[in-house]
Design an enzyme around this catalytic site. Structure first.
Site, PDB file in Angstrom:
ATOM      1  N   ARG A  37       0.822  -1.221   0.000  1.00 45.56           N
ATOM      2  CA  ARG A  37       0.000   0.000   0.000  1.00 45.56           C
ATOM      3  C   ARG A  37       0.852   1.267   0.000  1.00 45.56           C
ATOM      4  O   ARG A  37       0.452   2.299  -0.544  1.00 45.56           O
ATOM      5  CB  ARG A  37      -0.943  -0.010   1.209  1.00 45.56           C
ATOM      6  CG  ARG A  37      -1.967   1.137   1.231  1.00 45.56           C
ATOM      7  CD  ARG A  37      -2.959   0.958   2.376  1.00 45.56           C
ATOM      8  NE  ARG A  37      -4.019   1.963   2.370  1.00 45.56           N
ATOM      9  CZ  ARG A  37      -4.090   2.990   3.221  1.00 45.56           C
ATOM     10  NH1 ARG A  37      -3.176   3.138   4.155  1.00 45.56           N
ATOM     11  NH2 ARG A  37      -5.092   3.850   3.141  1.00 45.56           N
ATOM     12  N   ILE A  63      -7.025   7.820  -0.757  1.00 41.28           N
ATOM     13  CA  ILE A  63      -6.891   6.370  -0.817  1.00 41.28           C
ATOM     14  C   ILE A  63      -7.702   5.872   0.374  1.00 41.28           C
ATOM     15  O   ILE A  63      -7.516   6.334   1.505  1.00 41.28           O
ATOM     16  CB  ILE A  63      -5.412   5.916  -0.768  1.00 41.28           C
ATOM     17  CG1 ILE A  63      -5.298   4.377  -0.806  1.00 41.28           C
ATOM     18  CG2 ILE A  63      -4.646   6.478   0.405  1.00 41.28           C
ATOM     19  CD1 ILE A  63      -3.862   3.865  -1.001  1.00 41.28           C
ATOM     20  N   SER A  64      -8.664   4.996   0.122  1.00 40.70           N
ATOM     21  CA  SER A  64      -9.612   4.596   1.162  1.00 40.70           C
ATOM     22  C   SER A  64      -8.915   3.895   2.324  1.00 40.70           C
ATOM     23  O   SER A  64      -7.859   3.296   2.173  1.00 40.70           O
ATOM     24  CB  SER A  64     -10.674   3.649   0.588  1.00 40.70           C
ATOM     25  OG  SER A  64     -11.550   4.346  -0.248  1.00 40.70           O
ATOM     26  N   GLN A  65      -9.566   3.972   3.465  1.00 42.62           N
ATOM     27  CA  GLN A  65      -9.116   3.261   4.655  1.00 42.62           C
ATOM     28  C   GLN A  65      -9.071   1.753   4.345  1.00 42.62           C
ATOM     29  O   GLN A  65     -10.013   1.219   3.752  1.00 42.62           O
ATOM     30  CB  GLN A  65     -10.137   3.546   5.759  1.00 42.62           C
ATOM     31  CG  GLN A  65      -9.840   2.926   7.085  1.00 42.62           C
ATOM     32  CD  GLN A  65     -10.955   3.242   8.085  1.00 42.62           C
ATOM     33  OE1 GLN A  65     -11.853   4.042   7.809  1.00 42.62           O
ATOM     34  NE2 GLN A  65     -10.894   2.602   9.230  1.00 42.62           N
ATOM     35  N   PRO A  66      -7.992   1.062   4.725  1.00 43.62           N
ATOM     36  CA  PRO A  66      -7.894  -0.376   4.415  1.00 43.62           C
ATOM     37  C   PRO A  66      -9.096  -1.184   4.910  1.00 43.62           C
ATOM     38  O   PRO A  66      -9.568  -2.086   4.202  1.00 43.62           O
ATOM     39  CB  PRO A  66      -6.611  -0.799   5.136  1.00 43.62           C
ATOM     40  CG  PRO A  66      -5.782   0.437   5.168  1.00 43.62           C
ATOM     41  CD  PRO A  66      -6.746   1.574   5.325  1.00 43.62           C
TER      42      PRO A  66
END
Length: 213
Positions: A37, A63-66
Site C-alpha cells: 500500500r 486512498i480509502s481506509q484499508p
C-alpha cells in the site's frame, strides 16, 4: 519501488487490525497482506501507509481506509474470474485488491490526473486490469455488461440506475449511499426487475462526481 521486510511486517499488523474489526474473508485478508500500500501513496505519507486510515492522494481524492476496502471487497464475495466493474479507480489500491483475488476488473476514473497516473502505475506492480477507462462512472460500462459485481468507491447521493441494470442476475452492487455520511449498501439482483437491498452502517467517502461534460 521498494517493498522491505519492515513494510511486510507493518502490513501484517494492518491485517491483524482489520481482522480484529471483523473482516473474516481469508482471501481478502491475504490480499491486504500482500499488496504494498505504501507504493500507492506519496513518499511523504509512507509512515501512514499501514495505519487503518484514509489519506489524501492527487486531485483532492483519497486512498480509502484499508478496513473500508476490505469491507466492501468482502461484501462482493469475489470468485476468481468474476467480471467486476469498479467506479472510481483512484490510487488503484482497490483495483489491485480485486486483481489479487483473480477478478477481471474494469475500472472507471473521472479525474484525468489520477487516471493517467494509475494507468501507468498498476502494470508496474504487476496488476493488470482488463480495462481502465477515463469517464463518468454514473453511466457504468454498458458495452462490457453484465457484471458479476459492481463496486462504487465514492459516496453516491443516489443509486445510479445504469449500475443496477448492468448487473447479472445474482450479481452484487456495493455502494456507499448518502450526502455527508454514507450508508454502505448492498444490492443483489434477484430478477430482471427485482433487487434485494441490505444496509451495513455508516462510512465516509469523497463524493462521486457526475460528469458535467
Amino acid at each position: 519501488m521498494k517493498d522491505t521486510f519492515k513494510h511486510k511486517g507493518l502490513r501484517q499488523q494492518l491485517v491483524n487490525i482489520i481482522e480484529a474489526k471483523g473482516i473474516k474473508d481469508e482471501k481478502v485478508l491475504k490480499a491486504i497482506g500482500k499488496i504494498p500500500r505504501h507504493l500507492f501513496m506519496d513518499s511523504g505519507f509512507l509512515d501512514h501507509a499501514y495505519q487503518d486510515k484514509a489519506f489524501p492522494i492527487a486531485a483532492d481524492q483519497t486512498i480509502s481506509q484499508p478496513y473500508t476496502v476490505a469491507f466492501q471487497t468482502e461484501l462482493l464475495e469475489v470468485k476468481p474470474g468474476d467480471k467486476i466493474l469498479e467506479i472510481g479507480t483512484g490510487s488503484g489500491y482497490q483495483t489491485a485488491v480485486l486483481c489479487e483475488l483473480g477478478a477481471k476488473v474494469f475500472s472507471i476514473e473521472r479525474q484525468l490526473e489520477l487516471f493517467k497516473k494509475t494507468s501507468k502505475f498498476l502494470p508496474k506492480l504487476g496488476y493488470r486490469a482488463k480495462k481502465l477507462i477515463f469517464g463518468d462512472g454514473y453511466k457504468g460500462l454498458k458495452e462490457e455488461a453484465p457484471f458479476d459485481s459492481i463496486i462504487v468507491t465514492a459516496g453516491a447521493p443516489f443509486v445510479p440506475k445504469p449500475l443496477l441494470s448492468q448487473l447479472k442476475i445474482g450479481g452484487r452492487l456495493v455502494i456507499p449511499v448518502g450526502d455527508d455520511v454514507q450508508v454502505m449498501t448492498l444490492f443483489i439482483r434477484k430478477g430482471p426487475k427485482e433487487f434485494e437491498q441490505q444496509e451495513y452502517g455508516e462510512f465516509r467517502f469523497v463524493p462521486l462526481l457526475e460528469d458535467k461534460n
